[in-house]
Design a protein around this motif. Structure first.
Motif, short mmCIF file in Angstrom:
data_model
loop_
_atom_site.label_atom_id
_atom_site.label_comp_id
_atom_site.label_asym_id
_atom_site.label_seq_id
_atom_site.Cartn_x
_atom_site.Cartn_y
_atom_site.Cartn_z
N UNK A 132 0.85 -1.20 0.00
CA UNK A 132 0.00 0.00 0.00
C UNK A 132 0.88 1.25 0.00
N UNK A 133 1.91 1.24 0.85
CA UNK A 133 2.81 2.40 0.92
C UNK A 133 3.56 2.60 -0.39
N UNK A 134 3.93 1.51 -1.05
CA UNK A 134 4.63 1.62 -2.34
C UNK A 134 3.73 2.23 -3.42
N UNK A 135 2.45 1.90 -3.38
CA UNK A 135 1.49 2.51 -4.31
C UNK A 135 1.43 4.02 -4.05
N UNK B 297 3.14 8.71 12.81
CA UNK B 297 3.37 8.56 14.25
C UNK B 297 3.10 7.13 14.73
N UNK B 298 2.48 6.33 13.88
CA UNK B 298 2.24 4.91 14.20
C UNK B 298 3.31 3.99 13.60
N UNK B 299 4.14 4.52 12.72
CA UNK B 299 5.15 3.69 12.04
C UNK B 299 6.09 3.01 13.03
N UNK B 300 6.51 3.74 14.07
CA UNK B 300 7.43 3.18 15.08
C UNK B 300 6.82 1.93 15.71
N UNK B 301 5.53 2.00 16.05
CA UNK B 301 4.85 0.85 16.67
C UNK B 301 4.77 -0.32 15.69
N UNK C 113 6.72 -0.94 13.14
CA UNK C 113 8.08 -1.47 12.91
C UNK C 113 8.56 -2.30 14.10
N UNK C 114 8.28 -1.82 15.33
CA UNK C 114 8.71 -2.51 16.54
C UNK C 114 7.98 -3.85 16.68
N UNK C 115 6.67 -3.81 16.49
CA UNK C 115 5.87 -5.04 16.66
C UNK C 115 6.06 -6.02 15.51
N UNK C 116 6.35 -5.48 14.32
CA UNK C 116 6.51 -6.35 13.15
C UNK C 116 7.95 -6.66 12.80
N UNK C 117 8.89 -5.99 13.51
CA UNK C 117 10.34 -6.21 13.30
C UNK C 117 10.73 -6.03 11.83
N UNK C 118 10.45 -4.82 11.30
CA UNK C 118 10.84 -4.49 9.93
C UNK C 118 11.07 -3.00 9.82
N UNK C 119 11.65 -2.57 8.69
CA UNK C 119 11.95 -1.15 8.49
C UNK C 119 11.15 -0.62 7.30
N UNK C 120 10.32 0.38 7.56
CA UNK C 120 9.55 1.00 6.49
C UNK C 120 10.47 1.82 5.58
N UNK C 121 11.45 2.50 6.19
CA UNK C 121 12.37 3.33 5.40
C UNK C 121 13.17 2.51 4.39
N UNK D 266 11.92 4.52 0.90
CA UNK D 266 12.75 5.66 1.32
C UNK D 266 12.19 7.02 0.92
N UNK D 267 11.56 7.10 -0.27
CA UNK D 267 11.01 8.39 -0.73
C UNK D 267 9.85 8.84 0.15
N UNK D 268 9.06 7.88 0.57
CA UNK D 268 7.91 8.20 1.42
C UNK D 268 8.37 8.71 2.79
N UNK D 269 9.42 8.10 3.31
CA UNK D 269 9.94 8.56 4.61
C UNK D 269 10.60 9.93 4.47
N UNK D 270 11.25 10.19 3.34
CA UNK D 270 11.79 11.54 3.09
C UNK D 270 10.67 12.57 3.07
N UNK D 271 9.57 12.22 2.42
CA UNK D 271 8.38 13.09 2.40
C UNK D 271 7.87 13.33 3.83
N UNK D 272 7.80 12.26 4.63
CA UNK D 272 7.30 12.38 6.01
C UNK D 272 8.19 13.31 6.83
N UNK D 273 9.50 13.17 6.67
CA UNK D 273 10.44 14.02 7.41
C UNK D 273 10.31 15.48 6.96
#
Length: 215
Positions: free
Chosen positions: A131-134, A162-166, A168-176, A180-187
């Protein structure tokens, strides 16, 4: 006569954050009322008798419900500052289409990451990233979703950050690592004071989910 604006909300709600962010963008002063979802207030039940959910914006005694509808209402009522929706009808329709896509897909995929284990959780993570890649494809190389200016579609999505940290922690993966482009946009969005002050602390979101789901 001054506007009387009240927001019934929950601090960690990504939907409530949308409304807080829209009000911040417009510079609207309002009274904030935190709700306890286990014992909903009489005011919430009275103002949103159909869904009995937050957020609810009460403007001069009249309730407006559902976050995206509230954000559009705010844009129409306080239209002299920081327009959120594009003026072009086609672009406006596109913004609404993608905001609807976010609401139909993202929360449920995220919930799977929080509430399941094993293969089911892996499927939830895969769905979430897809979904995020779309959405990342729709963003392209633009600074914001509608181009040069922060607006409605950015508000619809950034509150999930603000929910990404949760997740990533619960699912043990990295969204960034995946988007990466989406996280750059978020920052980039987080550099705006209206955004950084309206979003919940990611650690508080994680703590809320641990308690809510008994993790």
């Amino acid at each position: 006569m001054a506007d009387e604006v009240v927001l019934l909300d929950l601090y960690v709600s990504m939907y409530g954050m949308r409304v807080r962010l829209a009000l911040a963008e417009k510079g609207v002063k309002y009274e904030y009322k935190e709700e306890d979802l286990r014992t909903k207030s009489q005011l919430l039940l009275q103002m949103n008798p159909v869904h009995k959910k937050i957020p609810v914006l009460i403007h001069n005694g009249k309730p407006i419900c559902e976050s995206l509808i509230i954000v559009q209402y705010i844009d129409e009522v306080w239209k002299d500052k920081a327009p959120l929706l594009p003026s072009d009808p086609y672009q406006r329709a596109q913004a609404r289409f993608w905001a609807d896509f976010i609401d139909k897909k993202l929360y449920d995929a995220g919930k799977k990451i929080c509430t399941t284990k094993g293969e089911e959780q892996e499927a939830g993570k895969k769905e979430f990233i897809e979904i995020l890649k779309v959405l990342e494809g729709e963003l392209g190389d633009k600074p914001y979703f509608m181009g040069e200016r922060f607006g409605f579609l950015d508000i619809a999505l950034i509150t999930f950050y603000s929910w990404f940290h949760a997740y990533e922690t619960l699912g043990n993966f990295s969204i960034e690592a995946e988007c990466p482009k989406l996280i750059s946009w978020a920052k980039r969005c987080m550099q705006k004071e209206s955004v950084s002050k309206s979003l919940a602390d990611p650690k508080k979101v994680y703590e809320f989910l641990v308690v809510m789901y008994g993790l």
